[in-house]
Design a protein around this motif. Structure first.
Motif, PDB file in Angstrom:
ATOM      1  N   LEU A   1       3.564   7.123   2.769  1.00 65.15           N
ATOM      2  CA  LEU A   1       3.487   6.300   3.882  1.00 65.15           C
ATOM      3  C   LEU A   1       3.478   4.777   3.064  1.00 65.15           C
ATOM      4  CD1 LEU A   1       3.628   5.290   6.715  1.00 65.15           C
ATOM      5  CD2 LEU A   1       0.955   5.351   6.479  1.00 65.15           C
ATOM      6  N   LEU A   2       4.681   3.921   3.262  1.00 63.03           N
ATOM      7  CA  LEU A   2       4.654   2.622   2.658  1.00 63.03           C
ATOM      8  C   LEU A   2       4.212   1.607   3.674  1.00 63.03           C
ATOM      9  CD1 LEU A   2       5.586   0.974   0.091  1.00 63.03           C
ATOM     10  CD2 LEU A   2       7.810   0.869   1.261  1.00 63.03           C
ATOM     11  N   THR A   3       3.172   0.842   3.240  1.00 65.54           N
ATOM     12  CA  THR A   3       2.979  -0.341   4.065  1.00 65.54           C
ATOM     13  C   THR A   3       2.826  -1.646   3.439  1.00 65.54           C
ATOM     14  OG1 THR A   3       1.104   1.745   5.198  1.00 65.54           O
ATOM     15  CG2 THR A   3       0.763  -0.931   5.518  1.00 65.54           C
ATOM     16  N   ALA A   4       3.341  -2.521   4.287  1.00 66.01           N
ATOM     17  CA  ALA A   4       3.473  -3.938   3.797  1.00 66.01           C
ATOM     18  C   ALA A   4       2.617  -4.854   4.839  1.00 66.01           C
ATOM     19  CB  ALA A   4       4.807  -4.531   3.523  1.00 66.01           C
ATOM     20  N   VAL A   5       1.598  -5.776   4.134  1.00 70.37           N
ATOM     21  CA  VAL A   5       0.855  -6.540   5.156  1.00 70.37           C
ATOM     22  C   VAL A   5       0.942  -8.169   4.460  1.00 70.37           C
ATOM     23  CG1 VAL A   5      -1.540  -7.151   6.061  1.00 70.37           C
ATOM     24  CG2 VAL A   5      -0.683  -4.783   5.574  1.00 70.37           C
TER      25      VAL A   5
ATOM     26  N   TYR B   1       0.868  -1.089   0.021  1.00 71.09           N
ATOM     27  CA  TYR B   1       0.037   0.008   0.015  1.00 71.09           C
ATOM     28  C   TYR B   1       0.962   1.258   0.066  1.00 71.09           C
ATOM     29  CZ  TYR B   1      -3.786  -3.011   1.543  1.00 71.09           C
ATOM     30  OH  TYR B   1      -4.489  -4.418   1.595  1.00 71.09           O
ATOM     31  N   LEU B   2       0.342   2.179  -0.626  1.00 67.47           N
ATOM     32  CA  LEU B   2       1.091   3.427  -0.757  1.00 67.47           C
ATOM     33  C   LEU B   2       0.170   4.645  -0.267  1.00 67.47           C
ATOM     34  CD1 LEU B   2       4.084   4.047  -1.449  1.00 67.47           C
ATOM     35  CD2 LEU B   2       3.478   4.973  -3.712  1.00 67.47           C
TER      36      LEU B   2
ATOM     37  N   VAL C   1      -3.169   3.136  -0.123  1.00 63.46           N
ATOM     38  CA  VAL C   1      -3.981   2.757  -1.382  1.00 63.46           C
ATOM     39  C   VAL C   1      -3.264   1.524  -1.745  1.00 63.46           C
ATOM     40  CG1 VAL C   1      -4.369   3.531  -3.869  1.00 63.46           C
ATOM     41  CG2 VAL C   1      -4.428   5.064  -2.063  1.00 63.46           C
ATOM     42  N   TYR C   2      -3.977   0.407  -2.170  1.00 64.45           N
ATOM     43  CA  TYR C   2      -3.542  -0.710  -2.713  1.00 64.45           C
ATOM     44  C   TYR C   2      -2.685  -0.576  -3.900  1.00 64.45           C
ATOM     45  CZ  TYR C   2      -3.111  -5.779  -4.208  1.00 64.45           C
ATOM     46  OH  TYR C   2      -2.766  -6.810  -4.849  1.00 64.45           O
ATOM     47  N   VAL C   3      -1.455  -1.223  -3.935  1.00 69.24           N
ATOM     48  CA  VAL C   3      -0.805  -0.793  -5.177  1.00 69.24           C
ATOM     49  C   VAL C   3      -0.065  -2.288  -5.834  1.00 69.24           C
ATOM     50  CG1 VAL C   3       0.122   1.468  -4.637  1.00 69.24           C
ATOM     51  CG2 VAL C   3       1.409  -0.575  -3.895  1.00 69.24           C
ATOM     52  N   GLY C   4      -0.463  -3.472  -5.021  1.00 66.26           N
ATOM     53  CA  GLY C   4      -0.021  -4.624  -5.730  1.00 66.26           C
ATOM     54  C   GLY C   4       0.421  -5.684  -4.715  1.00 66.26           C
TER      55      GLY C   4
END
Length: 790
Positions: free
Chosen positions: A767-771, A742-743, A746-749
């Motif tokens: 804000l870079l997010t990884a789940v 997510y950036l 916002v889901y990006v891939g």
């Protein structure tokens, strides 16, 4: 007695004028000689440890005049006495018979003949060869008697041999022996001694191609006289007259030209006996020439070699520069000049960490992409191993672990320790160097770096051989003066700088340097002789270092260009290390450092991590470690985990029967370390995934590889595009995991297994997010900035 005294008193009163004149004559006679008979400047003469000339510099007045000789060679002594003054040991400074015969000859013959004794000639030389008159002859006789009264016959002979002229600008026997025969005076043959005995009588005869017959006649006449007087036998006489006469003057030895210049500056006009080993100096000169020929094809023109005796801290070999030309600074003495240190300080950081118990020699240290306050250190091979033992990080000279360890140890603390080691050239505030201090951000000289390695080796040697004590001033300044004793200070039990156990393990780690990462040809430099050694390369390939130490010798090599020009391939490994090993082969075989048992303790360590063993370590080794290793932290990489009966999944009491759980001790690394570590360690086993339905503990399973925390993403200007593609990377401990990216929410891939995502981004803050698919989440603020097109 009283009667005699009265008679003298009566005579003096009766003959006042005569007495006064006599007193004046006595006073004039007593004070007629100056305190220092000769005040001429002398050449600077540099001798090796075996007292053989290795270099000299001309005197201030342009004369080759060596300082006063210590002794007169017996052959020259017999020759000159027989030629100049046969009754030298019998007369009081003048020979009445010789004077009478000379006057008679000069009155009846066309040629001139002198009747001066050697003592008179010394006086005449001290008076700068005044015009020869009968009055001057009387003055010489008067002063000669005083000279005989003040000095012994041997002292007068030394003055004569030191100050007599030998043609051109050659003054003195020793100078003449070197200039005309290329050997020291005490090695002169009978023929050579006779030549130099007759030469001062007519110094113009020495010029080649002129008057050789006259000189030969005079010499052979003297040799015949020596035979007649039974000073030499018939065989010696025949051999002596067959010897050739000297031709043009030969160059003086110049084995250590840069050291000779150093001596001239520090001891002008003196004869200095150095600690230089003449044979080793000749061999290192040869090596310098050979390697210079190899290096100059790559436009590398300068190098320097320094060899120190570890125990005495004396200079054994001193090659200040390569035999290059004037255009490339052949006159520059590189050894005392400050240059970027490259990686040569890393062993002292390693030893400092061991010394204080902050590290064990084989403990794993991080080797991952790192950014510290905008500083981005990189390994020479641009690769990362995730985790590597501290000793291997040192022996492979890895930059990233070194910078991280310096931050752990403390920049200011390490800076202060370098000053305690007398590395005075590191003279700017620690903040000026920053963490780059450990990678060559500071400057020092080959002299200082080599002496520091030698001092560290001597610290260990002294501890082992002197009842586990240290010396207060172990990191003392070396000396090239043979008779100069280096002051190492008082003995003490407290460690002044680095303890013996830390140094022993440091040298063992440095002994393992046998090939750099990615260099398949390094085995060429393997040596059967054991040596602890370190290479260094400065930024821009401007300086190449190789420093090595054994229990008895410290070798320092620098290669580069005196003007600071960098060259591709100018590295410590390729340019300096071959010279180091060639010098090592010149030196005698050496032993290895003895273990300092009183400063070592046996510790239980984890076999896999090298840390002090915790209760969860599986395989445990008992290893001798530095004494302060007991203060080191227990292993942070071994944990107890609970698995299901098949040992295929992690479980906990919330999702699995307690009685069916299997407890296992597991070696596991943080995600980013694990990401790089597995590429080099195929036997590494990552943690099993959690059994479906189990909620795992809050552990850090993921970590961003790029961008790193605190690192800006720089994208080039491109007038035709408003965004640029950036590769985001992430490490996850669980194989087969899926990551949702997510950036700004916002889901990006998504990515699976290999977590690299290519995104088109514009300059901005995000804000870079990884789940992951288990709901574990990490976030990081990133900044994308526009950079100028290069």
């Amino acid at each position: 007695m009283k009667h005699h005294f009265l008679n003298i008193k009566w005579f003096l009163l009766k003959h006042k004028i005569k007495s006064s004149i006599l007193l004046i004559i006595v006073l004039v006679w007593y004070f007629c000689l100056p305190n220092q008979l000769f005040k001429d400047p002398t050449s600077t003469v540099v001798n090796s440890s075996d007292n053989v000339l290795i270099g000299a510099r001309i005197a201030a007045d342009g004369q080759w005049r060596f300082p006063k000789m210590d002794s007169i060679p017996e052959r020259f002594k017999q020759s000159v006495l027989l030629f100049e003054d046969e009754y030298f040991y019998k007369h009081p400074g003048f020979n009445p018979v010789s004077i009478f015969n000379a006057i008679k000859h000069n009155l009846t013959q066309d040629t001139r003949r002198g009747g001066s004794t050697i003592t008179q000639q010394v006086v005449r030389l001290s008076r700068k060869n005044q015009k020869r008159t009968y009055w001057e002859k009387c003055v010489e006789i008067f002063m000669a008697t005083r000279l005989e009264f003040r000095h012994s016959k041997e002292e007068i002979l030394k003055l004569y041999a030191t100050h007599t002229p030998y043609g051109g600008n050659v003054v003195g026997l020793e100078t003449a022996a070197w200039r005309y025969f290329g050997i020291p005076a005490h090695e002169l043959s009978w023929g050579q001694s006779a030549t130099l005995a007759v030469l001062p009588n007519a110094p113009s005869l020495i010029f080649p191609g002129r008057n050789e017959e006259a000189l030969l006649t005079k010499r052979n006449r003297l040799l015949k006289k020596l035979w007649d007087k039974e000073k030499i036998d018939s065989t010696t006489y025949k051999l002596a007259i067959a010897e050739p006469l000297p031709q043009k003057p030969v160059p003086l030895p110049n084995l250590a030209p840069h050291l000779t210049e150093k001596v001239k500056k520090e001891h002008p006009g003196e004869r200095i006996r150095t600690s230089i080993n003449r044979h080793w100096q000749q061999q290192t000169n040869h090596l310098a020439k050979r390697h210079y020929e190899r290096l100059k094809s790559n436009e590398i023109h300068n190098l320097a070699i320094l060899v120190l005796d570890v125990k005495t801290r004396k200079v054994l070999s001193y090659v200040g520069n390569s035999p290059t030309d004037k255009q490339h600074g052949n006159f520059v003495d590189i050894i005392p000049k400050n240059r970027s240190t490259g990686s040569t300080l890393k062993p002292f950081l390693f030893a400092s960490l061991l010394h204080e118990g902050q590290l064990l020699p084989n403990a794993l240290v991080k080797d991952v992409p790192t950014v510290i306050n905008g500083y981005h250190p990189k390994n020479f091979n641009k690769k990362h191993s995730g985790a590597v033992t501290a000793s291997r990080a040192l022996s492979r000279s890895l930059n990233v672990p070194a910078v991280r360890l310096l931050r752990t140890y403390g920049l200011q603390k390490f800076y202060n320790k370098l000053h305690k080691m007398n590395l005075s050239s590191v003279n700017k505030p620690s903040s000026y160097y920053g963490l780059s201090l450990i990678l060559g951000g500071a400057e020092s000289s080959l002299w200082d770096i080599t002496k520091t390695y030698a001092s560290a080796a001597s610290t260990l040697n002294h501890f082992v051989t002197n009842s586990s004590t240290y010396r207060k001033n172990e990191f003392a300044e070396p000396s090239y003066l043979l008779g100069d004793e280096v002051d190492f200070g008082e003995e003490q039990f407290d460690t002044p700088i680095l303890n013996a156990g830390a140094l022993y393990h440091t040298f063992n780690a440095l002994q393992e340097v046998n090939r750099p990462e990615g260099d398949e040809n390094w085995q060429f430099f393997d040596s059967s002789k054991r040596i602890a050694w370190k290479t260094g390369t400065s930024f821009g390939f401007k300086d190449a270092w190789a420093i090595g130490v054994t229990p008895n010798y410290a070798i320092g090599v620098w290669v580069g260009n005196a003007d600071g020009e960098g060259r591709p391939g100018l590295t410590g490994i390729t340019a300096a290390a071959p010279i180091l090993f060639d010098v090592l082969d010149v030196l005698p075989n050496d032993t290895w450092f003895l273990e300092p048992f009183d400063d070592l303790v046996e510790l239980e360590t984890c076999a896999k991590s090298g840390y002090r063993a915790s209760m969860y370590c599986g395989e445990i080794k008992r290893v001798l470690q530095p004494a302060n290793g007991t203060k080191s932290r227990p292993c942070p990489y071994h944990h107890q985990v609970f698995l299901d009966a098949s040992e295929a999944h992690q479980v906990n009491s919330d999702c699995y029967p307690l009685e069916n759980m299997v407890a296992k001790n597991w070696f596991t690394l943080p995600p980013i370390m694990e990401y790089y570590y597995t590429a080099y360690n195929p036997n590494y086993k990552p943690l099993p995934k959690l059994l479906e339905g189990c909620i795992g503990p809050e552990t850090r399973l993921m970590e961003f590889i790029f961008p790193k925390r605190g690192e800006d993403i720089l994208i080039p200007k491109d007038l035709g595009r408003k965004s640029t593609e950036v590769i985001f990377k992430l490490a996850h401990q669980q194989e087969g995991s899926t990551i949702y990216w997510y950036l700004d929410d916002v889901y990006v891939g998504l990515t699976t297994d290999f977590h690299e995502l290519i995104l088109a981004v514009r300059p901005d803050d995000y804000l870079l997010t990884a789940v992951d698919d288990d709901g574990n989440q990490i976030q990081q603020r990133i900044s994308v900035r526009m950079a100028s097109q290069i």
